[in-house]
Design an enzyme around this catalytic site. Sequence first.
Site, PDB file in Angstrom:
ATOM      1  N   ALA A  34       0.868  -1.188   0.000  1.00  0.00           N
ATOM      2  CA  ALA A  34       0.000   0.000   0.000  1.00  0.00           C
ATOM      3  C   ALA A  34       0.904   1.237   0.000  1.00  0.00           C
ATOM      4  CB  ALA A  34      -0.972   0.006   1.169  1.00  0.00           C
ATOM      5  N   HIS A  39       6.894   5.744   1.734  1.00  0.00           N
ATOM      6  CA  HIS A  39       7.700   4.606   1.256  1.00  0.00           C
ATOM      7  C   HIS A  39       8.628   5.044   0.122  1.00  0.00           C
ATOM      8  CE1 HIS A  39       3.924   2.376   2.640  1.00  0.00           C
ATOM      9  NE2 HIS A  39       4.865   1.838   3.385  1.00  0.00           N
ATOM     10  N   GLN A  63       3.505  -9.850  13.073  1.00  0.00           N
ATOM     11  CA  GLN A  63       3.556  -8.568  13.781  1.00  0.00           C
ATOM     12  C   GLN A  63       2.175  -7.973  14.027  1.00  0.00           C
ATOM     13  OE1 GLN A  63       6.022  -6.712  10.593  1.00  0.00           O
ATOM     14  NE2 GLN A  63       4.827  -4.879  11.016  1.00  0.00           N
ATOM     15  N   GLN A 155      10.189   1.391  16.107  1.00  0.00           N
ATOM     16  CA  GLN A 155      10.640   0.299  15.228  1.00  0.00           C
ATOM     17  C   GLN A 155      12.056   0.567  14.729  1.00  0.00           C
ATOM     18  OE1 GLN A 155       8.178  -1.659  12.048  1.00  0.00           O
ATOM     19  NE2 GLN A 155       9.187  -0.151  10.768  1.00  0.00           N
ATOM     20  N   SER A 187       0.528   7.182   5.963  1.00  0.00           N
ATOM     21  CA  SER A 187       0.486   5.813   6.483  1.00  0.00           C
ATOM     22  C   SER A 187      -0.458   5.001   5.618  1.00  0.00           C
ATOM     23  CB  SER A 187      -0.021   5.829   7.932  1.00  0.00           C
ATOM     24  OG  SER A 187      -0.420   4.521   8.319  1.00  0.00           O
TER      25      SER A 187
HETATM   26  P1  AMP Z   1       4.985  -0.118   6.500  1.00  0.00           P
HETATM   27  O1  AMP Z   1       4.661  -0.486   5.093  1.00  0.00           O
HETATM   28  O2  AMP Z   1       3.952   0.701   7.171  1.00  0.00           O
HETATM   29  O3  AMP Z   1       5.428  -1.312   7.312  1.00  0.00           O
HETATM   30  O4  AMP Z   1       6.244   0.826   6.418  1.00  0.00           O
HETATM   31  C1  AMP Z   1       7.391   0.451   5.712  1.00  0.00           C
HETATM   32  C2  AMP Z   1       8.480   1.468   5.956  1.00  0.00           C
HETATM   33  O5  AMP Z   1       8.041   2.744   5.505  1.00  0.00           O
HETATM   34  C3  AMP Z   1       8.823   1.631   7.436  1.00  0.00           C
HETATM   35  O6  AMP Z   1      10.217   1.806   7.563  1.00  0.00           O
HETATM   36  C4  AMP Z   1       8.083   2.867   7.805  1.00  0.00           C
HETATM   37  O7  AMP Z   1       8.659   3.572   8.884  1.00  0.00           O
HETATM   38  C5  AMP Z   1       8.214   3.680   6.526  1.00  0.00           C
HETATM   39  N1  AMP Z   1       7.179   4.707   6.475  1.00  0.00           N
HETATM   40  C6  AMP Z   1       5.835   4.541   6.618  1.00  0.00           C
HETATM   41  N2  AMP Z   1       5.205   5.728   6.574  1.00  0.00           N
HETATM   42  C7  AMP Z   1       6.178   6.664   6.395  1.00  0.00           C
HETATM   43  C8  AMP Z   1       6.161   8.093   6.275  1.00  0.00           C
HETATM   44  N3  AMP Z   1       5.038   8.798   6.339  1.00  0.00           N
HETATM   45  N4  AMP Z   1       7.346   8.734   6.103  1.00  0.00           N
HETATM   46  C9  AMP Z   1       8.498   8.031   6.046  1.00  0.00           C
HETATM   47  N5  AMP Z   1       8.576   6.686   6.152  1.00  0.00           N
HETATM   48  C10 AMP Z   1       7.435   6.012   6.327  1.00  0.00           C
END
Ligand code: AMP
Length: 280
Positions: A34, A39, A63, A155, A187
């Site tokens: 997503a 990302h 998780q 994290q 997010s």
């Molecule tokens: P996730 O897909 O939510 O597990 O996130 C994957 C990676 O993207 C993780 O390292 C998150 O910290 C990073 N991430 C998610 N949202 C953001 C954001 N708004 N800004 C920067 N990095 C992000």
Amino acid sequence: MIPDIIRTKAELRARVADWKAAGETVGVVPTMGALHQGHLSLVRAAEENCDRVIVTIFVNPKQFNNPEDLENYPRTEEEDAKKLAHHRVDMVYVPGPEEIYPEGFATTVSVSGLTDVLCGAHRPGHFDGVATVVTKLFTQTRADQAFFGEKDFQQLQVVTRMAADLDLMTEVVGCPTIREEDGLAMSSRNLLLSDRARIKAPVLNEAMEEMAEGLRAGGEAHELRVEARKKILAAGFTEVEYLDLRACDDLSVLDTPTRPARLLAAAWLAGVRLIDNIAV
Ligand code: AMP
């Protein structure tokens, strides 16, 4: 060009072996898909720092402490691959569950201390799941560097500690949080918000910025928190799980920012759990 999607660790390993033989460095961006601009900012950092870039997409069941949350988690693989077409991504690794957790899998990577608080306290087993899958993704990809967002600040601290403790060959690199124009941290979970809830969501960040300003002006967290919580709940959030000032290095509670500190929050809005954090 839309990057190749690789689904087995055998194929992943074969490609990485060729790159390594040619002396190329490998960067990995672990995600649950997503994909959004947050990302993609990590992908850009990987492009800038590494010869080869792997994006992984794996919605890691270990998780999720809530089966409903796992079921509802957005899955948009095709669109994700298209978004990566504008980047220098060599491979999207989308392992099936058996590539990560083969039958009989019995190992858990657990980081103590850092995981006892904040999200760790509210989501039992969450960080064990994260640490275990990230260890596997590091060893499977043999990445030289892995790029993580500060958006998930705890994290980031956990995987940094873990990589150091286990002498993993992958360096963890933290990248700044990317936000929507109204301040809401991007997010994948924002997709789950209704239009009505989406309008209210930025209040979390607004209240945190006000609290941070109060802290910078000499205020104390235990007092400033009262107003901030009130504001968040008045906007329609149903619960503030935590809203803490914590030291960056060991996440210990602070009342004033006497050393590098972060304000961290988790709150529920219309059945969606949002998290955010800002430097103070
Ligand atoms: P996730 O897909 O939510 O597990 O996130 C994957 C990676 O993207 C993780 O390292 C998150 O910290 C990073 N991430 C998610 N949202 C953001 C954001 N708004 N800004 C920067 N990095 C992000």
